[in-house]
Design an enzyme around this catalytic site. Structure first.
Site, PDB file in Angstrom:
ATOM      1  N   GLU A 264      20.819  -5.304  -5.652  1.00 39.42           N
ATOM      2  CA  GLU A 264      22.079  -4.784  -6.215  1.00 39.42           C
ATOM      3  C   GLU A 264      21.621  -3.376  -6.937  1.00 39.42           C
ATOM      4  O   GLU A 264      20.763  -3.355  -7.948  1.00 39.42           O
ATOM      5  CB  GLU A 264      22.191  -5.861  -7.590  1.00 39.42           C
ATOM      6  CG  GLU A 264      22.593  -7.249  -7.156  1.00 39.42           C
ATOM      7  CD  GLU A 264      23.572  -7.073  -6.055  1.00 39.42           C
ATOM      8  OE1 GLU A 264      24.603  -6.612  -6.208  1.00 39.42           O
ATOM      9  OE2 GLU A 264      23.560  -7.658  -5.113  1.00 39.42           O
ATOM     10  N   CYS A 301      25.650  -0.883 -14.734  1.00 37.96           N
ATOM     11  CA  CYS A 301      25.867  -0.270 -13.387  1.00 37.96           C
ATOM     12  C   CYS A 301      27.531  -0.515 -13.271  1.00 37.96           C
ATOM     13  O   CYS A 301      27.919   0.092 -12.240  1.00 37.96           O
ATOM     14  CB  CYS A 301      25.140  -1.383 -12.417  1.00 37.96           C
ATOM     15  SG  CYS A 301      25.529  -3.142 -13.053  1.00 37.96           S
TER      16      CYS A 301
HETATM   17  P1  NAP Z   1      14.470   1.505 -10.973  1.00 41.93           P
HETATM   18  O1  NAP Z   1      13.890   2.682 -11.577  1.00 41.93           O
HETATM   19  O2  NAP Z   1      15.061   1.379  -9.658  1.00 41.93           O
HETATM   20  O3  NAP Z   1      13.455   0.228 -11.470  1.00 41.93           O
HETATM   21  C1  NAP Z   1      13.835  -1.357 -11.133  1.00 41.93           C
HETATM   22  C2  NAP Z   1      12.367  -1.762 -10.627  1.00 41.93           C
HETATM   23  O4  NAP Z   1      12.250  -1.392  -9.208  1.00 41.93           O
HETATM   24  C3  NAP Z   1      11.437  -1.702 -11.533  1.00 41.93           C
HETATM   25  O5  NAP Z   1      10.598  -2.549 -11.679  1.00 41.93           O
HETATM   26  C4  NAP Z   1      10.541  -0.557 -10.730  1.00 41.93           C
HETATM   27  O6  NAP Z   1       9.122  -0.435 -10.905  1.00 41.93           O
HETATM   28  C5  NAP Z   1      10.922  -0.932  -9.422  1.00 41.93           C
HETATM   29  N1  NAP Z   1      10.628  -0.001  -8.212  1.00 41.93           N
HETATM   30  C6  NAP Z   1      11.450   1.178  -8.578  1.00 41.93           C
HETATM   31  N2  NAP Z   1      11.298   1.993  -7.291  1.00 41.93           N
HETATM   32  C7  NAP Z   1      10.419   1.410  -6.570  1.00 41.93           C
HETATM   33  C8  NAP Z   1       9.616   1.625  -5.261  1.00 41.93           C
HETATM   34  N3  NAP Z   1      10.072   2.709  -4.581  1.00 41.93           N
HETATM   35  N4  NAP Z   1       8.651   0.832  -4.941  1.00 41.93           N
HETATM   36  C9  NAP Z   1       8.446  -0.493  -5.585  1.00 41.93           C
HETATM   37  N5  NAP Z   1       9.212  -0.708  -6.791  1.00 41.93           N
HETATM   38  C10 NAP Z   1       9.966   0.135  -7.215  1.00 41.93           C
HETATM   39  O7  NAP Z   1      15.858   1.064 -11.884  1.00 41.93           O
HETATM   40  P2  NAP Z   1      16.103   1.074 -13.507  1.00 41.93           P
HETATM   41  O8  NAP Z   1      15.941   2.465 -14.005  1.00 41.93           O
HETATM   42  O9  NAP Z   1      15.177  -0.133 -14.181  1.00 41.93           O
HETATM   43  O10 NAP Z   1      17.480   0.702 -13.803  1.00 41.93           O
HETATM   44  C11 NAP Z   1      18.764   1.357 -13.547  1.00 41.93           C
HETATM   45  C12 NAP Z   1      19.282   1.379 -12.491  1.00 41.93           C
HETATM   46  O11 NAP Z   1      19.780   0.089 -12.059  1.00 41.93           O
HETATM   47  C13 NAP Z   1      20.869   2.038 -12.305  1.00 41.93           C
HETATM   48  O12 NAP Z   1      20.913   2.928 -11.240  1.00 41.93           O
HETATM   49  C14 NAP Z   1      21.610   0.949 -12.454  1.00 41.93           C
HETATM   50  O13 NAP Z   1      23.172   1.300 -11.901  1.00 41.93           O
HETATM   51  C15 NAP Z   1      21.213  -0.050 -11.667  1.00 41.93           C
HETATM   52  N6  NAP Z   1      21.683  -1.435 -11.938  1.00 41.93           N
HETATM   53  C16 NAP Z   1      22.335  -2.054 -10.949  1.00 41.93           C
HETATM   54  C17 NAP Z   1      22.796  -3.246 -11.516  1.00 41.93           C
HETATM   55  C18 NAP Z   1      23.529  -4.446 -10.484  1.00 41.93           C
HETATM   56  O14 NAP Z   1      23.830  -5.279 -10.625  1.00 41.93           O
HETATM   57  N7  NAP Z   1      23.960  -3.573  -9.228  1.00 41.93           N
HETATM   58  C19 NAP Z   1      22.336  -3.780 -12.856  1.00 41.93           C
HETATM   59  C20 NAP Z   1      21.880  -3.067 -13.484  1.00 41.93           C
HETATM   60  C21 NAP Z   1      21.384  -1.871 -13.084  1.00 41.93           C
HETATM   61  P3  NAP Z   1       8.555   0.770 -11.682  1.00 41.93           P
HETATM   62  O15 NAP Z   1       9.436   1.193 -12.940  1.00 41.93           O
HETATM   63  O16 NAP Z   1       7.144   0.319 -12.221  1.00 41.93           O
HETATM   64  O17 NAP Z   1       8.793   1.946 -10.884  1.00 41.93           O
END
Ligand code: NAP
Length: 527
Positions: A264, A301
């Site tokens: 998501e 989001c």
């Molecule tokens: P994020 O930077 O993508 O991180 C989410 C998790 O994924 C973290 O544990 C991160 O680990 C890991 N991760 C990220 N890139 C990775 C990769 N290339 N390989 C392996 N692991 C990876 O997201 P965030 O900053 O926490 O959250 C904000 C985003 O979430 C926004 O874009 C928002 O729109 C979206 N969001 C979506 C929803 C939905 O339900 N659709 C809900 C809430 C938020 P590390 O931090 O250790 O890299």
């Protein structure tokens, strides 16, 4: 008490030498606890344990799984103020939000408990044999949903409870009968450890097999990558950025045995404001939308990042009012320095695009890690021609697109990437005159909202939280509500299987008294 260790099933472990701390964005200071990242050895141990546990856990009756899920909810509540304080210190979010999110998390767990007690979610389908059918006899065939195996869950930074350690993905996977391994979010590792301790206590109290739940710390992407590549892992749940979700999806597809990644991800959530609505209540809408754009410092989001109207006096007045209203709102703290860094750089990227005008930008001093809210505007043609303007700016930012006419609005909507939500603001009877625009919107989103705001996702069976790519990697499923359990199961058919060794859900006598589809009739009767 926070130990900074990983949970490998019921045991705590910290064999690695890579450590990190979480950060209090309000105080602009690191928190005290030190977390130890999981090693490759610990990752292997965790997945092997989960695979072993799956053999037992997949057959545990719904009533026992429900006891476990309800016990998790009780143990989370028992963490009481300690959890709320750690949550606030790791996010900068207010106490009210922490308590609200805890309520939602506990509610989700209890809803899944009710679902597995009731039992019909397995979609038991039975076609009885017709031995004298001509020219060939018909076999007895029975089908039901069965769990996939160990699931890895990645939570997002902006929902440390409801979309993280014991959030919707975990609750649904446990309810389905899948052991869960959480890749803890580094920015709220303390909250994650406390919630993990509650899950482990609940597992022990309700006699669940060791390894039904594990929590691994990580401060970079390596732990997550190793987990997704591990052959013992059978599915992945992810909430976060498009970049992260897509990277994990690609990794999972390249495995010798590809596995599903239900990611998501981000969204700009288009809002269409129709002309009569602008005319009749443009000022009121401006105030409502200023609040929605800044809610939770824009860290949802479902934040309305794109507002579309048809060019004219009313749209100009709305834009001026929105710009005036939004700067009256006191800026607030973002979750951590990386998020504010990403907000600033994504905003810079957007505003540096030719043709984009800033109409509001909070310009007084703000504390470190506090976000300045920004409104921008652009002509429909410029927006259409520049896909960079279609990208999410995660934070209190929105863009008003001034369309030439309804036709251009329809073209813009149909060229957007997939979105979680789409909103229509309309006066009575007005929407029916924009059926092409509305049809285009329905093709691009997972949820359509009428005369409301997209922020706020009700947890109920009819909710679809997901949408066409890149809102999610599979638009056929929801991440919220009881139907999210379908991501963690697969159908299995039993042909001519003896009654005594069929699962209870498919036995002739229907011992669980669940609703089943028998020879095309929905019924709870025995055979
Ligand atoms: P994020 O930077 O993508 O991180 C989410 C998790 O994924 C973290 O544990 C991160 O680990 C890991 N991760 C990220 N890139 C990775 C990769 N290339 N390989 C392996 N692991 C990876 O997201 P965030 O900053 O926490 O959250 C904000 C985003 O979430 C926004 O874009 C928002 O729109 C979206 N969001 C979506 C929803 C939905 O339900 N659709 C809900 C809430 C938020 P590390 O931090 O250790 O890299």
């Amino acid at each position: 008490m926070i130990t900074g260790k990983n949970y490998i099933g019921n045991n705590q472990s910290a064999k690695g030498n890579k450590t990190y701390k979480t950060f209090n964005p309000k105080l602009n200071l690191e928190n005290a606890s030190v977390f130890t990242e999981a090693t490759t050895g610990e990752i292997n141990e965790t997945v092997n344990l989960a695979s072993k546990t799956f053999k037992e856990f997949q057959n545990i009756p719904g009533i026992k799984k429900a006891e476990f899920l309800n016990a998790i909810a009780d143990e989370i509540l028992a963490l009481d103020d300690e959890l709320i304080q750690v949550y606030c210190s790791e996010t900068g979010l207010p106490e009210g939000r922490a308590k609200g999110e805890r309520g939602r998390t506990v509610g989700q767990l209890r809803t899944f408990a009710d679902l597995v007690i009731e039992g019909s979610w397995v979609e038991a389908t039975i076609d009885t044999a017709i031995p004298d059918r001509q020219p060939m006899p018909k076999s007895d065939v029975r089908k039901m949903m069965v769990p996939l195996g160990p699931v890895v869950v990645f939570g997002a930074s902006n929902f440390p409870l409801a979309y993280s350690t014991a959030g919707g993905d975990t609750a649904a996977a446990l309810a389905a009968g899948c052991p869960v391994i959480v890749k803890s979010h580094p920015m709220h590792a303390g909250t994650g450890e406390l919630v993990s301790s509650a899950i482990i206590k609940a597992a022990q109290r309700t006699n669940m097999p060791n390894g039904v739940f594990s929590n691994l710390n990580s401060s970079g992407i390596e732990v997550g990558v190793q987990l997704v590549e591990h052959p013992g892992v059978k599915a992945v749940g992810f909430t976060g950025s498009i970049r992260g979700g897509r990277a994990l999806f690609d990794l999972a597809s390249k495995r010798e045995e590809p596995i599903p990644v239900f990611a998501e991800m981000g969204s700009i959530n288009p809002v269409i404001i129709l002309p009569n609505a602008l005319k009749e209540r443009g000022m009121q809408l401006a105030s409502t939308y200023a609040k929605s754009i800044t809610l939770g410092t824009g860290q949802f989001c479902t934040n309305p990042g794109l507002l579309l109207g048809i060019k004219g006096e009313e749209l100009t007045s709305f834009l001026n009012e929105l710009s005036g209203e939004i700067v009256k709102i006191e800026p607030s703290c973002m979750l951590h320095p990386n998020i504010i860094g990403a907000y600033e750089s994504n905003k810079d990227r957007a505003v540096s695009q030719s043709g984009l005008t800033i109409t509001a930008d909070y310009d007084s001093d703000v504390q470190t890690n506090f976000a300045r809210q920004t409104i921008t505007t652009v002509e429909g043609k410029t927006f259409l021609e520049n896909p960079t303007l279609h990208q999410e700016v995660f934070g209190p930012f929105s863009m008003v697109v001034q369309c030439e006419d309804a036709k251009q609005m329809e073209t813009i909507i149909s060229r957007l990437e997939g979105q979680l939500t789409g909103t229509v603001i309309s006066e009575e009877g007005e929407a029916s005159h924009y059926s092409d625009v509305i049809a285009a919107l329905q093709n691009r989103v997972g949820r359509v909202i009428f005369n409301g705001v997209p922020t706020g996702v009700e947890v109920c069976p009819s909710m679809l939280h997901g949408g066409p790519y890149p809102a999610s990697t599979d638009s056929r499923f929801t991440a919220v509500g009881i139907h999210s359990i379908k991501r963690w199961v697969r159908p299995l058919s039993f042909q001519d299987w003896p009654n005594e060794i069929l699962p209870n859900e498919l036995k002739d006598e229907n011992p669980l008294e669940i609703s089943r589809l028998i020879n095309n009739e929905n019924t709870s009767r025995k055979i």
